[in-house]
Design an enzyme around this catalytic site. Structure first.
Site: not given
Length: 324
Positions: A45, A132, A166
Site C-alpha cells: 500500500e 481506495k 487495507c
C-alpha cells in the site's frame, strides 16, 4: 506465460518520501524479480513513495495549522505521481522490458487531491487502476475517496486480477462486488499484514475462491529518516518525522503472504525480513469448491440485491442540461 505463473511480493521499503529515488528502486526490483521468474510483481500500500506512518506514530500530526505537519504534507504531495506522469511511464516501461505485470501501491496525485491507489501496469502495455473507496480514520487527513468507476478487474493471461486496499477488505458490499467479477488473483495491499489483516486476507481467499496476494512493507524509523534526508525535504517536515519515538524501531513488519482458495498459505507470511516473497500457483485451482459460490447458488438473489454504481463522479460537469 507459464502454466504455473509466479508472483513476487516486494517487502523492501521505498526510499521514503523520495519519489525519483523510489521509482528508480522499483524499476530495479522489477527487473531483478522478473529475471527470477516473476510474472506479477506486487508492491504494498502506497509504497510510492511511502505509507504515511507519521499519522499513527508522530505527536501533533493532526494539529490544525501545525507548520511541520503542513510542510510534510506539501512534501508528500510534491513527491506523489500522477497516473499519466513520467514516473508511471518509467515503471510501465520496466514492466514491458522485463515481461512482468506490476501492481504498484501509490499516492496518486490528481488535481489538488491525493488518492490511495493501485496502479496495475501490464507487460503488454495495458493498465488498470483502483482507488481506495474509504480512507480510514486519520488517513482522511491525507486521501480523498474513490468512486465505483475503478471497482473492476483486469484480464490477464493467468486469469482476472482485482485489488483492494487495507480496510476495504472489511467492507462487505465491496467484497461482494469483487467476488461477482470472479477474480482468479486478488491483490490485498496493506501497510503491513498483521494478525487481523492475515485473517481478513485468508477469509477473502476462501470467500472469493481465489488466490490472495497479501502485500505488506518492512519499514523502520531509520528508513523513514534516511529516505526523507535523501529527498532534502524541509527541516520542519523532518522534525515531525523525527518526533516518532526513538524506541519505536519497527514501524511496519511486513507479513506478506500468498494465500490459496482453501485459505491456506502457499508462501509466507514473512515478518521483519525485506526479502521478496515468491510463489507459483495454478490458476485452475481457483473456484474449485463446488459448495461455495457467493454470487451464484449461495447468493439468494430472491432476497438480496446489490447495485454497484460504476459512474465516474466529478465535482463539476459542463454541458447543456435539459429544461424542466
Amino acid at each position: 506465460m507459464r502454466t504455473m505463473p509466479t508472483v513476487a511480493l516486494v517487502q523492501r521499503p521505498p526510499v521514503f518520501l523520495d519519489l525519483p529515488a523510489s521509482v528508480a528502486l522499483a524499476a530495479e526490483i522489477i527487473g531483478e524479480v522478473a529475471r527470477g521468474g516473476a510474472d506479477l510483481v506486487v508492491f504494498p500500500e502506497t509504497w510510492l513513495p511511502g505509507y504515511p506512518v507519521w499519522l499513527d506514530d508522530a505527536p501533533d500530526a493532526a494539529r490544525w495549522g501545525h507548520a511541520p505537519a503542513e510542510a510534510l504534507f506539501r512534501h508528500l504531495f510534491q513527491h506523489s505521481p500522477a497516473i499519466d506522469g513520467p514516473e508511471l511511464a518509467t515503471l510501465a516501461a520496466a514492466a514491458a522490458e522485463h515481461g512482468a505485470d506490476v501492481a504498484m501501491g501509490m499516492h496518486e496525485r490528481r488535481g489538488g487531491t491525493l488518492y490511495n491507489s493501485i496502479a496495475f501496469l501490464g507487460a503488454d502495455g495495458s493498465r488498470h487502476l483502483h482507488r481506495k473507496l474509504s480512507p480510514t480514520y486519520n488517513e482522511r487527513l491525507i486521501w480523498g475517496s474513490g468512486d465505483g468507476s475503478t471497482l473492476g478487474v483486469w484480464d490477464r493471461p493467468y486469469g482476472k486480477v482485482g485489488g483492494l486496499v487495507c480496510w476495504e477488505h472489511w467492507m462487505p458490499l465491496v467484497r461482494a462486488a469483487m467476488h461477482a467479477q470472479e477474480e482468479t488473483v486478488h491483490v490485498a495491499q496493506w501497510p503491513a499484514v498483521g494478525e487481523r489483516h492475515q485473517l481478513a486476507s485468508r477469509t477473502y481467499a476462501f470467500e472469493g475462491q481465489c488466490f490472495v496476494l497479501a502485500s505488506g512493507c518492512v519499514l523502520t524509523r531509520d528508513d523513514v529518516l534516511a529516505g526523507f534526508d535523501s529527498a532534502r525535504g524541509a527541516p520542519e517536515a523532518r522534525d515531525l518525522l523525527a518526533s516518532i519515538p526513538a524506541d519505536k524501531f519497527w514501524l511496519k513488519e511486513g507479513g506478506s503472504a500468498v494465500i490459496g482458495p482453501d485459505a491456506g498459505y502457499v508462501a509466507g507470511p514473512s515478518f521483519r525480513d525485506a526479502a521478496t516473497v515468491m510463489a507459483s500457483f495454478d490458476p485452475v485451482a481457483a473456484k474449485r469448491s463446488p459448495y461455495l459460490d457467493v454470487h451464484g447458488h449461495y447468493a439468494r438473489p430472491d432476497i438480496f440485491e446489490l447495485r454497484v454504481d460504476t459512474t465516474r463522479r466529478e465535482g463539476v460537469r459542463f454541458g447543456e442540461w435539459p429544461q424542466a
